[in-house]
Design a protein around this motif. Sequence first.
Motif, PDB file in Angstrom:
ATOM      1  N   LYS A  26      73.668  61.397 -37.942  1.00 30.65           N
ATOM      2  CA  LYS A  26      72.353  60.835 -38.259  1.00 30.65           C
ATOM      3  C   LYS A  26      71.888  59.717 -37.316  1.00 30.65           C
ATOM      4  O   LYS A  26      70.688  59.634 -37.023  1.00 30.65           O
ATOM      5  N   PRO A  27      72.791  58.866 -36.786  1.00 32.75           N
ATOM      6  CA  PRO A  27      72.303  57.864 -35.818  1.00 32.75           C
ATOM      7  C   PRO A  27      71.686  58.505 -34.575  1.00 32.75           C
ATOM      8  O   PRO A  27      70.840  57.906 -33.913  1.00 32.75           O
ATOM      9  N   LEU A  28      72.104  59.731 -34.249  1.00 31.48           N
ATOM     10  CA  LEU A  28      71.524  60.417 -33.090  1.00 31.48           C
ATOM     11  C   LEU A  28      70.118  60.915 -33.417  1.00 31.48           C
ATOM     12  O   LEU A  28      69.238  60.951 -32.559  1.00 31.48           O
ATOM     13  N   LYS A  29      69.914  61.298 -34.681  1.00 29.72           N
ATOM     14  CA  LYS A  29      68.628  61.881 -35.064  1.00 29.72           C
ATOM     15  C   LYS A  29      67.603  60.849 -35.499  1.00 29.72           C
ATOM     16  O   LYS A  29      66.403  61.063 -35.377  1.00 29.72           O
ATOM     17  N   TYR A  30      68.080  59.739 -36.071  1.00 32.30           N
ATOM     18  CA  TYR A  30      67.171  58.697 -36.575  1.00 32.30           C
ATOM     19  C   TYR A  30      67.572  57.356 -35.982  1.00 32.30           C
ATOM     20  O   TYR A  30      67.956  56.440 -36.712  1.00 32.30           O
ATOM     21  N   PRO A  31      67.503  57.227 -34.644  1.00 34.99           N
ATOM     22  CA  PRO A  31      68.069  56.022 -34.007  1.00 34.99           C
ATOM     23  C   PRO A  31      67.431  54.716 -34.483  1.00 34.99           C
ATOM     24  O   PRO A  31      68.130  53.729 -34.664  1.00 34.99           O
TER      25      PRO A  31
ATOM     26  N   PHE B   8      69.016  52.936 -37.446  1.00 34.19           N
ATOM     27  CA  PHE B   8      70.307  52.290 -37.223  1.00 34.19           C
ATOM     28  C   PHE B   8      70.197  51.115 -36.256  1.00 34.19           C
ATOM     29  O   PHE B   8      71.066  50.255 -36.225  1.00 34.19           O
ATOM     30  N   GLU B   9      69.097  51.088 -35.477  1.00 36.37           N
ATOM     31  CA  GLU B   9      68.882  49.961 -34.556  1.00 36.37           C
ATOM     32  C   GLU B   9      68.450  48.697 -35.284  1.00 36.37           C
ATOM     33  O   GLU B   9      68.777  47.590 -34.883  1.00 36.37           O
ATOM     34  N   ILE B  10      67.671  48.844 -36.350  1.00 39.09           N
ATOM     35  CA  ILE B  10      67.052  47.658 -36.964  1.00 39.09           C
ATOM     36  C   ILE B  10      67.880  47.076 -38.112  1.00 39.09           C
ATOM     37  O   ILE B  10      67.492  46.080 -38.702  1.00 39.09           O
TER      38      ILE B  10
ATOM     39  N   ARG C 134      78.588  55.797 -32.588  1.00 43.64           N
ATOM     40  CA  ARG C 134      77.147  56.045 -32.479  1.00 43.64           C
ATOM     41  C   ARG C 134      76.335  54.852 -32.979  1.00 43.64           C
ATOM     42  O   ARG C 134      75.320  54.491 -32.394  1.00 43.64           O
ATOM     43  N   VAL C 135      76.801  54.242 -34.062  1.00 48.97           N
ATOM     44  CA  VAL C 135      76.083  53.072 -34.581  1.00 48.97           C
ATOM     45  C   VAL C 135      76.220  51.905 -33.612  1.00 48.97           C
ATOM     46  O   VAL C 135      75.245  51.216 -33.302  1.00 48.97           O
ATOM     47  N   SER C 136      77.428  51.701 -33.099  1.00 47.53           N
ATOM     48  CA  SER C 136      77.632  50.526 -32.251  1.00 47.53           C
ATOM     49  C   SER C 136      76.924  50.664 -30.894  1.00 47.53           C
ATOM     50  O   SER C 136      76.540  49.664 -30.295  1.00 47.53           O
ATOM     51  N   GLU C 137      76.707  51.905 -30.441  1.00 47.56           N
ATOM     52  CA  GLU C 137      75.905  52.089 -29.220  1.00 47.56           C
ATOM     53  C   GLU C 137      74.473  51.624 -29.429  1.00 47.56           C
ATOM     54  O   GLU C 137      73.847  51.058 -28.542  1.00 47.56           O
ATOM     55  N   LEU C 138      73.950  51.898 -30.621  1.00 47.09           N
ATOM     56  CA  LEU C 138      72.559  51.538 -30.911  1.00 47.09           C
ATOM     57  C   LEU C 138      72.438  50.073 -31.287  1.00 47.09           C
ATOM     58  O   LEU C 138      71.419  49.430 -31.049  1.00 47.09           O
TER      59      LEU C 138
ATOM     60  N   VAL D 214      72.834  62.413 -15.352  1.00 54.74           N
ATOM     61  CA  VAL D 214      73.721  62.253 -14.200  1.00 54.74           C
ATOM     62  C   VAL D 214      75.184  62.123 -14.636  1.00 54.74           C
ATOM     63  O   VAL D 214      76.052  62.846 -14.155  1.00 54.74           O
ATOM     64  N   CYS D 215      75.457  61.217 -15.598  1.00 56.54           N
ATOM     65  CA  CYS D 215      76.864  60.976 -15.952  1.00 56.54           C
ATOM     66  C   CYS D 215      77.212  61.336 -17.393  1.00 56.54           C
ATOM     67  O   CYS D 215      78.371  61.268 -17.785  1.00 56.54           O
ATOM     68  N   GLY D 216      76.202  61.697 -18.208  1.00 51.65           N
ATOM     69  CA  GLY D 216      76.504  62.147 -19.574  1.00 51.65           C
ATOM     70  C   GLY D 216      76.657  61.029 -20.594  1.00 51.65           C
ATOM     71  O   GLY D 216      76.970  61.274 -21.753  1.00 51.65           O
ATOM     72  N   SER D 217      76.436  59.769 -20.174  1.00 53.34           N
ATOM     73  CA  SER D 217      76.593  58.652 -21.107  1.00 53.34           C
ATOM     74  C   SER D 217      75.376  58.537 -22.029  1.00 53.34           C
ATOM     75  O   SER D 217      74.266  58.919 -21.663  1.00 53.34           O
ATOM     76  N   ARG D 218      75.606  57.998 -23.244  1.00 55.69           N
ATOM     77  CA  ARG D 218      74.491  57.719 -24.154  1.00 55.69           C
ATOM     78  C   ARG D 218      74.105  56.242 -24.109  1.00 55.69           C
ATOM     79  O   ARG D 218      73.146  55.822 -24.758  1.00 55.69           O
ATOM     80  N   ARG D 219      74.897  55.425 -23.406  1.00 59.38           N
ATOM     81  CA  ARG D 219      74.599  53.986 -23.364  1.00 59.38           C
ATOM     82  C   ARG D 219      73.418  53.756 -22.437  1.00 59.38           C
ATOM     83  O   ARG D 219      73.435  54.165 -21.288  1.00 59.38           O
ATOM     84  N   LYS D 220      72.360  53.122 -22.985  1.00 59.75           N
ATOM     85  CA  LYS D 220      71.154  52.978 -22.172  1.00 59.75           C
ATOM     86  C   LYS D 220      70.334  51.772 -22.585  1.00 59.75           C
ATOM     87  O   LYS D 220      70.449  51.267 -23.698  1.00 59.75           O
TER      88      LYS D 220
END
Lengths: 223, 121
Positions: free
Chosen positions: A150-155, A158-160, A185-189, B92-98
């Motif tokens: 879900k974090p991929l679909k509703y970013p 999870f960002e706010i 996924r959550v911590s990336e956002l 390019v590298c496949g990362s999701r960090r942006k």
Amino acid sequence: MANIKVIDVNVGVTAENDRLADAIRRRNLDNHTALFNMMASPGSGKTTLLLAIAETLREDFAIGVMEADIEATVDAEAMAAAGLRTMQVHTGGECAMDAAMTAKALDEFDGDDLDIIFLENVGNLVCPAEQDTGASRNVAILSIPEGDDKPLKYPLMFEICDAVIVSKIDTRMYFDFDDDAFRERVSELNPDCELFFLSAKTGEGVDAFCDWVKAQTLMVKKA
Amino acid sequence: MHEISVLKQAVDLAEQTAMDNGVTRIAYITLEVGELTGYLPVFFHKYFPVVTENKPIFEGTELHIISDAGEALCKDCEAMYNVMRCEGVCPVCGSRRKEILGGQDFLLKEIGICPEGMNNE
């Protein structure tokens, strides 16, 4: 068309909503009230979870619950039956609460003496994330059956958020929810977001989330 | 369906701004819609007549929409890419960090007024 004059506006459409939301936050700081905006899909267990945490927190805090729905009063009835000060807000077809609706509800609620108000937002992972309600803290609840993607679909949701709850962990055996993938996924956002795994039904993990709510409430009260 | 409530906010903002400037008839309004807001212009066009109903200032008003691309900078390889087209993954590298560079805003850009739509002329 050559005669047309132009007013350059260039203003974010949500600017007025954001201004109202900041006013709500100031007012709640003055009243020493923490407003928690609880957001989730329909059926994620918001109402059951709120009943469970209110049961624990009511020993120390005066708690109110604001139920926002497009229609019906079933959630408010469940809260009132549990002895909680409750108010039902109907959004009149709108898919989320905004700051103007929250301010109006707070006026009618007369909840200035409360320590904690939970706003149970309309069940939806999209619109509630787009409207600042003026809450002190934003919390998203995602249940195990909904899946770790879900974090991929509703970013934005999870960002706010200040905290994300994974609920219904007692149903784990029936679903392939990958905790580590979800965490990543959550911590990336949103690297600062707190994550809680719990089951309102069995009570597992509920205390840890209650401790977080307590700590956040005391932070608002001392500010 | 989330377009209707934000469109209403945009229309209210345009109406207030126009009135503050002594405008009685708006020829067009221009909205800038970021690709990453998730708002679909097709629904703005569909709901515009509904949201402006019974508002004389919007009689015959056109809705113009410009799109703002959802660009991101990859935090791992510094490639620039379009988030929607690449589904959030660096090609390019496949990362999701942006780092998101644009496409998250929803703005009322401008209001066009016919000369006969001014109070003070």
